[in-house]
Design an enzyme around this catalytic site. Sequence first.
Site, mmCIF file in Angstrom:
data_model
loop_
_atom_site.group_PDB
_atom_site.id
_atom_site.type_symbol
_atom_site.label_atom_id
_atom_site.label_comp_id
_atom_site.label_asym_id
_atom_site.label_seq_id
_atom_site.Cartn_x
_atom_site.Cartn_y
_atom_site.Cartn_z
ATOM 1 N N LYS A 1 0.850 -1.198 0.000
ATOM 2 C CA LYS A 1 0.000 0.000 0.000
ATOM 3 C C LYS A 1 0.884 1.245 0.000
ATOM 4 O O LYS A 1 1.760 1.399 0.856
ATOM 5 C CB LYS A 1 -0.898 -0.007 1.243
ATOM 6 N N ARG B 1 3.128 -1.476 10.637
ATOM 7 C CA ARG B 1 4.291 -1.559 11.525
ATOM 8 C C ARG B 1 4.680 -2.942 12.008
ATOM 9 O O ARG B 1 5.888 -3.194 12.158
ATOM 10 C CB ARG B 1 4.087 -0.598 12.710
ATOM 11 N N THR C 1 -11.585 5.885 11.293
ATOM 12 C CA THR C 1 -11.664 5.313 12.650
ATOM 13 C C THR C 1 -11.130 6.272 13.704
ATOM 14 O O THR C 1 -11.305 6.049 14.893
ATOM 15 C CB THR C 1 -10.880 3.990 12.724
ATOM 16 N N ASP D 1 -3.449 4.333 -1.912
ATOM 17 C CA ASP D 1 -4.370 4.749 -0.841
ATOM 18 C C ASP D 1 -4.329 6.269 -0.698
ATOM 19 O O ASP D 1 -3.745 6.799 0.242
ATOM 20 C CB ASP D 1 -3.941 4.040 0.453
ATOM 21 N N LYS E 1 -7.288 8.150 -1.022
ATOM 22 C CA LYS E 1 -8.603 8.562 -0.478
ATOM 23 C C LYS E 1 -9.114 9.828 -1.155
ATOM 24 O O LYS E 1 -9.322 10.864 -0.522
ATOM 25 C CB LYS E 1 -8.522 8.775 1.038
ATOM 26 N N ASP F 1 -13.441 14.857 -3.791
ATOM 27 C CA ASP F 1 -13.502 16.137 -4.507
ATOM 28 C C ASP F 1 -14.770 16.119 -5.363
ATOM 29 O O ASP F 1 -15.600 15.214 -5.226
ATOM 30 C CB ASP F 1 -12.227 16.285 -5.371
HETATM 31 O O1 C5P Z 1 1.122 0.282 11.169
HETATM 32 P P1 C5P Z 1 -0.331 -0.115 11.091
HETATM 33 O O2 C5P Z 1 -0.557 -1.603 10.894
HETATM 34 O O3 C5P Z 1 -1.136 0.446 12.231
HETATM 35 O O4 C5P Z 1 -0.815 0.588 9.730
HETATM 36 C C1 C5P Z 1 -2.139 0.551 9.315
HETATM 37 C C2 C5P Z 1 -2.295 1.256 8.013
HETATM 38 O O5 C5P Z 1 -3.688 1.332 7.741
HETATM 39 C C3 C5P Z 1 -1.774 2.680 7.969
HETATM 40 O O6 C5P Z 1 -1.324 2.929 6.616
HETATM 41 C C4 C5P Z 1 -2.993 3.511 8.291
HETATM 42 O O7 C5P Z 1 -2.949 4.792 7.727
HETATM 43 C C5 C5P Z 1 -4.089 2.686 7.641
HETATM 44 N N1 C5P Z 1 -5.409 2.889 8.207
HETATM 45 C C6 C5P Z 1 -5.717 2.680 9.553
HETATM 46 N N2 C5P Z 1 -6.987 2.880 10.013
HETATM 47 C C7 C5P Z 1 -7.937 3.272 9.169
HETATM 48 C C8 C5P Z 1 -7.663 3.475 7.833
HETATM 49 C C9 C5P Z 1 -6.360 3.276 7.383
HETATM 50 O O8 C5P Z 1 -4.849 2.300 10.326
HETATM 51 N N3 C5P Z 1 -9.155 3.422 9.621
#
Ligand code: C5P
Length: 243
Positions: free
Chosen positions: A37, A216, A125, A64, A66, A69
């Site tokens: 992503k 992560r 979220t 990604d 998003k 517009d």
């Molecule tokens: O590092 P981690 O597993 O928390 O990363 C989750 C990914 O999903 C990040 O790129 C974050 O921006 C994305 N994301 C999220 N919650 C959302 C939408 C997207 O954590 N509601």
Amino acid sequence: MTDNVCRYNIIVALDVDNSGSALDLARQLDPQLCRLKVGKELFTSCGHEVIGKLHSLGYEVFLDLKFHDIPNTVAKAVRAAANLGVWMVNVHASGGRAMMIAAKEALENYPEEQRPYLIAVTALTSLDATDLLEVGFNYTPQQLVKRLAVLTHDCGLNGVVCSSNEVQLLRSTLGNDFMLVTPGIRPLDTSLDDQKRTMTPAEALAAGSDYLVIGRPVTRSSNPLKSLRGIVAEMDQSRLPES
Ligand code: C5P
């Protein structure tokens, strides 16, 4: 788009700010085990060239960004994404019906194998009921997610991004032919970081998620491939019939 070689529905979030780090991670991972992503940070830092480089390493890419517009602008942005050959692209469902339909129609002339999946973000979220009220939505997050997911489905998009807590509700409301893409996944025995409501890969799959977005736990690992393989093993294990 690359030939689909990926055998697992894992999307690793390359949340880094330079193409050197992104490509370094991509070279350590395996396109048979995950897709990647590219989000706002990496894309804004490096531009679209990084996507071509990830494709040449054999990966399919979820762009990604998003988009949100007026319909004409989003339709053109989605078409530009398709021209980059990405596997998946997204918009904000709160951009409304006309915007989502324009985005979908912008992709209709692409042959199926070159047409990215088009999904929508429902409610971020990070917003709770108080935040939503402040920006004019008198709903709980779950009510808004359901409402926007139903609208997305109605507009003919392929699916939505949603938290793992909403998967069961959306699966039962919208059926199986609608992609649920779920961040906030934490394998067993890993740090939650700043995520509050998480599920393990096995739990998210059992709840009905189609694609798991994981950042992560893989990208900050001292051995990203080993961590990815651990997630794959957890997914395989969860699919084994009970003895
Ligand atoms: O590092 P981690 O597993 O928390 O990363 C989750 C990914 O999903 C990040 O790129 C974050 O921006 C994305 N994301 C999220 N919650 C959302 C939408 C997207 O954590 N509601």
